[in-house]
Design a protein around this motif. Structure first.
Motif: not given
Length: 146
Positions: A22-27, A29-31
């Motif tokens: 989840e942290r990986h996806i969030e990081k 997708e923000e980019q």
């Protein structure tokens, strides 16, 4: 900002689980990376390619045009060839697979918009005889410009 390549982004998408995923996806997708993670299992090569392509189109990661479909196809073929260790065949040689696949679309290197759009496909899972307990892990990755 530490720069990460699209291949590593796709690899971590396939390999991470739970909160780390989840942290990986969030990081990323923000980019502005487009990310997808799915599962497929089959003795038929075509079903694996279809799962990847269907997911990419359904998630609007590629549009229906030659350039984008061609990039996805070649990234998937590279990943599948590596996953199968160069022998791109399953059922005809009595091999089966159950795998997680990931697709990442965005800049070649995070934070570098000059690199243009790229697509990465990762296949990770079990491959082997279609008998329980006769399989082992394998991984493959393909990266293509869009």
């Amino acid at each position: 900002m530490k720069r990460t390549g699209i291949g590593k982004i796709a690899l971590m998408l396939a390999l991470n689980e739970g909160a780390a995923l989840e942290r990986h996806i969030e990081k990323f997708e923000e980019q502005n990376y487009m990310l997808y993670r799915g599962k497929v299992g089959s003795m038929e090569t075509g079903k694996i390619f279809a799962a990847v392509e269907t997911a990419a189109m359904r998630e609007d990661m590629i549009r229906e045009n030659y350039r984008e479909e061609h990039a996805l196809y070649h990234a998937t073929m590279e990943a599948f060839s590596a996953y199968c260790r160069g022998q791109v065949d399953l059922g005809n040689v009595l091999r089966s697979t159950g795998l997680v696949f990931s697709i990442a679309r965005g800049n070649l290197v995070s934070g570098d918009k000059s690199s243009g759009e790229w697509i990465a496909v990762v296949l990770y899972g079990q491959i082997g005889s279609p008998r329980q307990g006769f399989e082992h892990e394998a991984i493959g990755m393909g990266i293509q410009p869009v």
